[in-house]
Design a protein around this motif. Structure first.
Motif, PDB file in Angstrom:
ATOM      1  N   ASP A   1       0.834  -1.204   0.000  1.00 32.32           N
ATOM      2  CA  ASP A   1       0.000   0.000   0.000  1.00 32.32           C
ATOM      3  C   ASP A   1       0.864   1.247   0.000  1.00 32.32           C
ATOM      4  OD1 ASP A   1      -2.215  -1.613   0.028  1.00 32.32           O
ATOM      5  OD2 ASP A   1      -2.481  -1.513   2.214  1.00 32.32           O
TER       6      ASP A   1
ATOM      7  N   ASN B   1       2.324   1.572  -3.568  1.00 33.37           N
ATOM      8  CA  ASN B   1       1.321   1.979  -4.555  1.00 33.37           C
ATOM      9  C   ASN B   1       0.869   3.417  -4.329  1.00 33.37           C
ATOM     10  OD1 ASN B   1       1.437  -0.551  -5.699  1.00 33.37           O
ATOM     11  ND2 ASN B   1      -0.311  -1.355  -4.546  1.00 33.37           N
ATOM     12  N   GLY B   2       0.885   3.839  -3.061  1.00 32.30           N
ATOM     13  CA  GLY B   2       0.500   5.207  -2.757  1.00 32.30           C
ATOM     14  C   GLY B   2       1.448   6.223  -3.363  1.00 32.30           C
TER      15      GLY B   2
END
Length: 583
Positions: A438, A441-442
């Motif tokens: 996460d 991907n952020g």
């Protein structure tokens, strides 16, 4: 060198002389015997000439003529006609007269051939000579006969000459013995002088007076001793000079030095090494008898086994030493160097303690500052003041991360490797990637994971290994604005390779040798922007080294960076792993 040398030398030299004397005696006896035979045959011819006149009156079928004038000693003379009948004899009444014609020598004589025979009779030799008689007078043609000489020699033929022969031979042997004994004695004295000179050379006593000057029969040896003496004196002088340099060097070098052979026997030690383990001389003793330490023995055994240089840290008498063992192939031995690092270890311990204390003391006020900043942000609405608070908050967080990283560094240095357990490296990398997916991907970056096998086991500390890949992934994320971060793990022989690869901006080559130094930062602007401390890669290097691994970085500006880590693989069945050892 003793009397045996003279005895052996004389015996060795007298043997050919004895052989020659024996040959001389044998040849002399054979010659005398041959000469005696020739003499007897000449005497027979003389006897035949004398008997001619006396035999003229002999008529056929007359009585046997007695040869009285030839009766002397053990001689017997017989005249036998062509029919084998005795016509004259020194002893006409002998019982064997009727059988003389049957003797083999008589048969040979009747056939016209002279003959000689020797028989043993009562332990004495008996000689029989036969020679045909030829009378040129026609009146004596009927006396065509042979002369038969028979005598018993009570003494050997050569007996009259034997004392002379033996006396001459004895004199020759005695003279040879005296000459050889004198020569052997002189050689013994000369060799004793040579041996004494060589002993002096071996003991290191060099003097021109020790060289023998009267070795006439060993002149070449004397010359060689002189050359050897000069060479040894020169070598000894050079050796003493080198020894002084060596002692001076070892006295000032800050290391204890020892050299041992393949059997573990001490060949050389410096004074510091000797004093460290014993108050007596230990050269020549087995090292295991002097140093009873398993770590030390392991270091030496591994050096002899691998035939490569090895390093290890050992503790002795509450002090710490960096032990280095170097393989010397030419001499099949190992040189050991011990460096006292006790002060360094004490200093490192003080540094760790200082950092831990500072981290602990700073952590509390920084946490308070961060809490008050969050409170102030809720009460302040002015945009400019909010910007100031953001700057304070960002630097506060950076200080907190620095303190946390310093604490991790000091904690890793003090942790023992005895806590290591089997870890499934592939599974752990997959879990770390999933946990940071996460966050990656952020940032607009894609995460790719490629694990070759499900079971790739290494020996290590799970949480430290997780820290390695968390730091590497976040470091890659810091320098990757867009693109991809790739995680890989595969086996190569008895090694397991792990890869963290990105498609970021890359690192210039001049920075690569310094990336693992503490607080080294490539781009300070990015460090300030993302809160880097310059300690992440230092922590990675430290943990990899503790796990006997190797790490390398390749980077190209504009293309990205690849970090490769290699760990030793361990083969453990899945059933052997307890629940708390599995990842």
């Amino acid at each position: 060198m003793n009397q045996d040398y003279i005895s052996k030398t004389v015996s060795r030299r007298i043997a050919p002389v004895v052989f020659a004397v024996v040959v001389f005696i044998v040849i002399s006896l054979i010659t005398l015997q041959h000469q005696r035979k020739r003499t007897v045959f000449r005497n027979l011819n003389s006897i035949a000439t004398i008997l001619k006149e006396e035999l003229k009156n002999v008529q056929p079928d007359s009585t046997i003529v007695e040869l009285k004038q030839f009766k002397a000693g053990t001689y017997r003379i017989s005249i036998i006609d062509r029919h084998g009948d005795v016509i004259a004899d020194t002893y006409p009444n002998s019982s064997d007269i009727a059988y003389l014609y049957m003797r083999p020598e008589i048969v040979q004589g009747l056939n016209g051939n002279p003959d000689i025979r020797v028989r043993k009779n009562a332990g004495k030799r008996e000689y029989f000579y036969v020679t045909p008689l030829q009378f040129e007078d026609d009146e004596m043609s009927h006396l065509k006969s042979l002369l038969y000489l028979q005598f018993i020699d009570s003494e050997a033929i050569v007996m009259p000459y034997l004392p002379t022969i033996l006396s001459f031979s004895g004199v020759v042997l005695l003279l040879a013995l005296i000459v050889f004994y004198y020569q052997a004695y002189r050689e013994k004295e000369s060799l004793e002088k040579v041996v004494a000179s060589l002993h002096s050379l071996v003991r290191g006593h060099f003097s021109s007076e020790m060289i023998p000057q009267d070795l006439d029969n060993l002149r070449e040896i004397q010359d060689e001793i002189e050359v050897l003496s000069q060479r040894v004196m020169h070598d000894n002088s050079e050796l003493n000079r080198l020894k002084r340099i060596q002692d001076t060097f070892f006295r000032f070098v800050d290391a204890q030095i020892c050299v041992i052979d393949s059997e573990g026997r001490i060949l050389y030690t410096s004074r510091k090494f000797n004093r460290m383990f014993s108050n007596k001389e230990i050269t020549g003793r087995l090292l295991s008898e002097v140093v009873r330490d398993d770590t030390f023995s392991e270091l030496i055994d591994k050096t002899f086994q691998d035939r490569t240089s090895q390093t290890m840290e050992i503790a002795w008498n509450r002090e710490y030493y960096a032990a280095s063992a170097s393989w010397i192939a030419e001499e099949n031995c190992v040189a050991i160097f011990l460096y006292n690092i006790t002060e360094i270890r004490h200093t490192q311990a003080m540094q760790r303690e200082f950092i831990q204390n500072v981290s602990h003391e700073l952590k509390t006020p920084l946490t308070s500052i961060k809490g008050f900043l969050e409170t102030l942000k809720e009460d302040i609405e002015d945009e400019e003041n909010l910007n100031y608070l953001a700057i304070i908050e960002r630097n506060t967080n950076r200080l907190i991360r620095i303190i946390q990283d310093l604490f991790v560094l000091t904690r890793n240095e003090s942790d023992a490797v005895s806590k290591f357990k089997p870890v499934n490296l592939g599974k752990m990398i997959r879990q770390v990637g999933a946990g940071l997916k996460d966050e990656i991907n952020g940032r607009g970056v894609e995460l790719s994971i490629e694990i070759e096998e499900d079971e790739m086991m290494v020996q290590g500390d799970l949480f430290k290994l997780e820290q390695v890949f968390i730091n590497l992934i976040r470091n890659s994320l810091q320098y990757t604005e867009e693109g991809m971060i790739h995680l890989g793990c595969f086996r190569e022989g008895n090694k397991i390779n792990a890869i963290v690869q990105d498609t970021g901006i890359g690192i210039p080559g001049k920075h690569l040798p310094f990336l693992f130094d503490r607080f080294y930062v490539v781009d300070k602007s990015r460090c300030r922007k993302y809160g880097g401390t310059g300690l992440g890669l230092s922590i990675v290097k430290q943990i990899v080294t503790q796990h006997s691994g190797e790490i390398g970085i390749e980077s190209s500006v504009g293309k990205g960076t690849t970090v490769t880590i290699q760990f030793p693989a361990v083969n453990i069945d899945h059933e052997q792993l307890s629940n708390d050892q599995e990842v």
